[in-house]
Motif scaffolding. Structure first.
Motif, PDB file in Angstrom:
ATOM      1  N   ALA A  15      17.212  26.997 -13.882  1.00 17.17           N
ATOM      2  CA  ALA A  15      17.185  25.780 -13.077  1.00 17.17           C
ATOM      3  C   ALA A  15      17.261  26.093 -11.590  1.00 17.17           C
ATOM      4  O   ALA A  15      16.713  25.349 -10.771  1.00 17.17           O
ATOM      5  N   TYR A  50      12.349  20.597 -19.310  1.00 18.35           N
ATOM      6  CA  TYR A  50      11.526  20.721 -18.109  1.00 18.35           C
ATOM      7  C   TYR A  50      10.095  20.360 -18.477  1.00 18.35           C
ATOM      8  O   TYR A  50       9.727  20.297 -19.652  1.00 18.35           O
ATOM      9  N   LEU A  59      12.550  20.004 -13.688  1.00 13.07           N
ATOM     10  CA  LEU A  59      13.509  19.630 -14.719  1.00 13.07           C
ATOM     11  C   LEU A  59      13.345  18.157 -15.070  1.00 13.07           C
ATOM     12  O   LEU A  59      13.114  17.318 -14.199  1.00 13.07           O
ATOM     13  N   GLU A  64      18.295  18.237 -15.912  1.00 18.49           N
ATOM     14  CA  GLU A  64      19.260  18.205 -14.807  1.00 18.49           C
ATOM     15  C   GLU A  64      20.679  18.074 -15.334  1.00 18.49           C
ATOM     16  O   GLU A  64      21.607  18.729 -14.831  1.00 18.49           O
ATOM     17  N   ALA A  67      21.727  21.445 -16.848  1.00 16.68           N
ATOM     18  CA  ALA A  67      22.013  22.422 -15.792  1.00 16.68           C
ATOM     19  C   ALA A  67      23.340  22.112 -15.111  1.00 16.68           C
ATOM     20  O   ALA A  67      24.127  23.013 -14.813  1.00 16.68           O
ATOM     21  N   ARG A  68      23.585  20.831 -14.865  1.00 16.03           N
ATOM     22  CA  ARG A  68      24.842  20.429 -14.225  1.00 16.03           C
ATOM     23  C   ARG A  68      26.034  20.780 -15.114  1.00 16.03           C
ATOM     24  O   ARG A  68      27.047  21.313 -14.643  1.00 16.03           O
ATOM     25  N   ASN A 137      21.329  18.509 -10.400  1.00 21.14           N
ATOM     26  CA  ASN A 137      21.428  19.545 -11.432  1.00 21.14           C
ATOM     27  C   ASN A 137      22.647  20.444 -11.252  1.00 21.14           C
ATOM     28  O   ASN A 137      22.795  21.425 -11.966  1.00 21.14           O
TER      29      ASN A 137
END
Length: 297
Positions: A15, A50, A59, A64, A67-68, A137
């Motif tokens: 990411a 993605y 993404l 997102e 990834a966060r 993200n």
């Protein structure tokens, strides 16, 4: 769901880059191996993470969120290990912003933060779209930028507001006025950003609405270069009021253009992190010289 910490960590690196070659190199694995990791993660979660837009990878909203979460998981693990070892956490607060914000708005905040804890702040330089993506993200804790529309999924607060001003040589005919309007610029040759930039689109729309004829003197990226071309006599320029007028150049507010407002944005839960909350308060403090000057009439 079979979701491993290794798959989450790999996705967080992907990411950051949105490029399999660069992400695989950072992870010291092959591209096919990274493809497999991310494909299996998406399959386990049951959602695409993605998609491709032209030549770029982007993404999805679910990507997102993953990834966060992956970055938050890494931070919690780092905090736990530091606490277990009896040492202070050393992970940095990450701030994402564009050139204008760094040059004219955030300088004192960054200087003070680095003086207090030089290893606890990391900066990302990007445009406003990349800034929003970084906050969404989890790549950045805080973002600062000029936003056309406030995001409904992030917390946004006004940081500073500036008029839009016309920069011109101090011997120009309009320099004798206290303020100017767009029709005053009829026939002017303007230094403007490239066509893909939001400021260029706003200017063209406003000049077209007022029926003001004008020509492009030169296209330039970034306020310093635009200002430099004005000092050379290439043309006039409309810039954010935070941009200082160099010697020999004067700035006059353009009364029929809206002010430019910088916002700071973050995840709704960001204030729960005392490091992020402290930087946010420092940024918005009334005694911050940058913010005070920006908000002055």
């Amino acid at each position: 769901m079979d979701v491993s910490a290794d798959a989450l960590a790999s996705f967080a690196v992907f990411a950051d880059h949105l490029n399999f070659t660069h992400a695989a190199a950072e992870l010291h694995i092959s591209q096919p191996a990274l493809h497999v990791k991310i494909r299996k993660l998406a399959q386990a979660l049951g959602r695409p993470l993605y998609h491709r837009v032209g030549r770029r990878l982007v993404l999805t909203a679910d990507g997102e969120a993953v990834a966060r979460f992956a970055r938050a998981h890494d931070e919690r693990m780092a905090d736990f290990l530091a606490e277990f070892a009896g040492t202070a956490p050393r992970r940095p607060v990450v701030l994402a912003a564009g050139q204008g914000a760094y040059l004219y708005l955030l300088g004192d905040t960054i200087r003070a933060a680095l003086a207090d804890e030089p290893t606890r702040l990391r900066l990302i330089n990007c445009d406003h779209r990349q800034m929003l993506a970084a906050v969404r993200n989890g790549q950045a804790h805080l973002g600062v930028g000029v936003l056309d529309v406030l995001p409904d999924d992030l917390t946004a607060a006004e940081l500073a507001s500036f008029p839009q001003v016309l920069l011109m040589p101090d011997d120009h005919r309009l320099a004798r006025q206290d303020a100017v309007t767009l029709p005053d610029l009829a026939g002017a040759s303007l230094v403007v950003p490239p066509q893909h930039r939001p400021h260029r689109a706003l200017l063209e729309r406003a000049l077209r609405t007022t029926g003001t004829p004008w020509t492009v003197a030169v296209e330039a990226e970034g306020w310093p270069l635009i200002t430099h071309f004005v000092t050379l006599g290439v043309g006039l320029a409309i810039v954010n009021g935070c941009v200082p007028a160099p010697p020999g150049v004067v700035a006059r507010p353009v009364t029929d253009l809206p002010p430019v407002t910088y916002h700071v944005v973050h995840q709704p839960s960001a204030r729960a992190d005392p490091r992020v909350a402290a930087l946010l308060e420092r940024m918005r403090a009334p005694n911050n010289p940058d913010a005070t000057a920006a908000l002055a009439p």
